[in-house]
Structure formats: C-alpha cells, structure tokens
Design a protein around this motif. Structure first.
Motif, mmCIF file in Angstrom:
data_model
loop_
_atom_site.group_PDB
_atom_site.id
_atom_site.type_symbol
_atom_site.label_atom_id
_atom_site.label_comp_id
_atom_site.label_asym_id
_atom_site.label_seq_id
_atom_site.Cartn_x
_atom_site.Cartn_y
_atom_site.Cartn_z
ATOM 1 N N VAL A 45 11.254 68.439 29.954
ATOM 2 C CA VAL A 45 10.144 68.599 28.986
ATOM 3 C C VAL A 45 8.897 68.108 29.861
ATOM 4 C CG1 VAL A 45 9.043 67.738 26.978
ATOM 5 C CG2 VAL A 45 11.421 68.063 27.033
ATOM 6 N N LEU A 78 5.108 67.524 30.369
ATOM 7 C CA LEU A 78 4.180 66.963 29.284
ATOM 8 C C LEU A 78 2.680 67.374 29.741
ATOM 9 C CD1 LEU A 78 5.259 63.471 28.448
ATOM 10 C CD2 LEU A 78 5.596 65.363 27.129
ATOM 11 N N GLY A 102 0.011 65.896 29.346
ATOM 12 C CA GLY A 102 -0.618 64.539 29.618
ATOM 13 C C GLY A 102 0.243 63.415 30.368
ATOM 14 N N GLU A 160 7.266 60.779 21.155
ATOM 15 C CA GLU A 160 6.932 61.949 20.338
ATOM 16 C C GLU A 160 8.122 62.732 21.042
ATOM 17 O OE1 GLU A 160 4.650 62.964 18.086
ATOM 18 O OE2 GLU A 160 4.319 64.823 19.040
ATOM 19 N N LYS A 219 11.209 61.806 18.878
ATOM 20 C CA LYS A 219 11.240 62.416 17.598
ATOM 21 C C LYS A 219 11.823 64.069 17.962
ATOM 22 C CE LYS A 219 7.601 60.459 15.806
ATOM 23 N NZ LYS A 219 6.118 60.734 15.467
ATOM 24 N N MET A 220 11.377 64.589 18.956
ATOM 25 C CA MET A 220 11.755 66.108 19.203
ATOM 26 C C MET A 220 13.119 66.102 19.734
ATOM 27 S SD MET A 220 9.662 67.784 22.273
ATOM 28 C CE MET A 220 8.020 67.056 22.087
ATOM 29 N N THR A 250 15.188 65.653 16.020
ATOM 30 C CA THR A 250 15.002 66.726 15.077
ATOM 31 C C THR A 250 15.436 67.932 15.825
ATOM 32 O OG1 THR A 250 12.572 66.995 15.631
ATOM 33 C CG2 THR A 250 13.344 65.420 13.797
ATOM 34 N N LEU A 251 15.228 68.222 16.960
ATOM 35 C CA LEU A 251 15.305 69.770 17.459
ATOM 36 C C LEU A 251 16.270 69.819 18.591
ATOM 37 C CD1 LEU A 251 13.614 72.425 17.439
ATOM 38 C CD2 LEU A 251 12.445 71.513 19.040
#
Lengths: 81, 81
Positions: free
Chosen positions: B45, B47, B49, B58, B61-62, B65-66
C-alpha cells in the motif's frame, strides 16, 4: 525447524488489475491518502531442518520453478524473524 | 511517500488446500526437506504522506474491513524497510 517466507509480486512494469480495483474502491469506502495498491502472494515454507544457506538455495529454486512465474513476477526469499 | 505492507494469512486452524497442494507437489518435483507450506496474500500500500501512527491506523482499518476476511484470516501491518 525454521520458517522461510517467499514473497511473490508482479513485476513493477506489469499491470495489476486486482491492486488497482482495491485502490479505486478505497475512497468510496471512506479511506483516503493511498496512492496505489499492489497485490501479491506470500508463502510460509516450514523447513524440517535449519534455514542454512543450502536450504535457502533450495527454497529459491522452488520459488523460481514453482511459486513464481518469473516472466511476470519477482520473488524474494527470507528467513522469518 | 511511504510503503506499508499488509500480510494476510489464513488462521492457523483453517485448512489451506493451496498450501497443501504445493507441499505435496514438492517431493514429486525433486524438493525435499519441507514439512508444510501455507499460502496467503501480500498487499503493498503506497501512502501519499508519511507512515505515521494515524496512517497506520487507517491501513489497519482497511485490512480489517477490505483486505482480510477476519473470520478466517489474520493480518499484519508494517512499514516496509
């Protein structure tokens, strides 16, 4: 007994539709700040013996011939931990 | 820009037929010394920033949930390098 990790990812120049689909879905699902996602495979290989140089060389051959398609994928082999 | 790695593996108690198929194929292909293989997914992934604590939260959480099905899969999130 030792565990060796083999990571297999598409080569950077190969399009990754799965990763792109995830990256496009993120803003819809309320996630921001991600510019790209790439999806690959991770293999956990349990060795019967120690992860010495000979064993790692075997795992590299295994990755080359069985776990990765080296036309479109890169792999990396490392001892876990 | 920072890269965060999300590894998603089946929970240890969940059967992994793909990994088992690989482990069974190895002796036939001339590889010995491997007692088990498990196959999972690896996500890179990117980013926009820095990979600070808020950004990692974040990504967690990703993953929750995903990227992972937490009924049958475990995930781990780490900054690359």
């Amino acid at each position: 007994m030792a565990r060796v990790i083999v990571d297999v990812m598409l080569k950077p120049e190969i399009l990754d539709p799965q990763g792109q689909a995830i990256a496009r879905a993120l803003p819809r699902l309320g996630f921001s700040g991600v510019s790209a996602v790439r999806q690959g495979k991770r293999f956990e290989v349990e060795l019967e013996g120690p992860a010495d140089e000979a064993a790692l060389e075997e795992v590299r051959k295994m990755a080359e011939t069985l776990l990765a398609n080296t036309v479109i994928e890169d792999y990396s082999v490392r001892v876990e931990g």
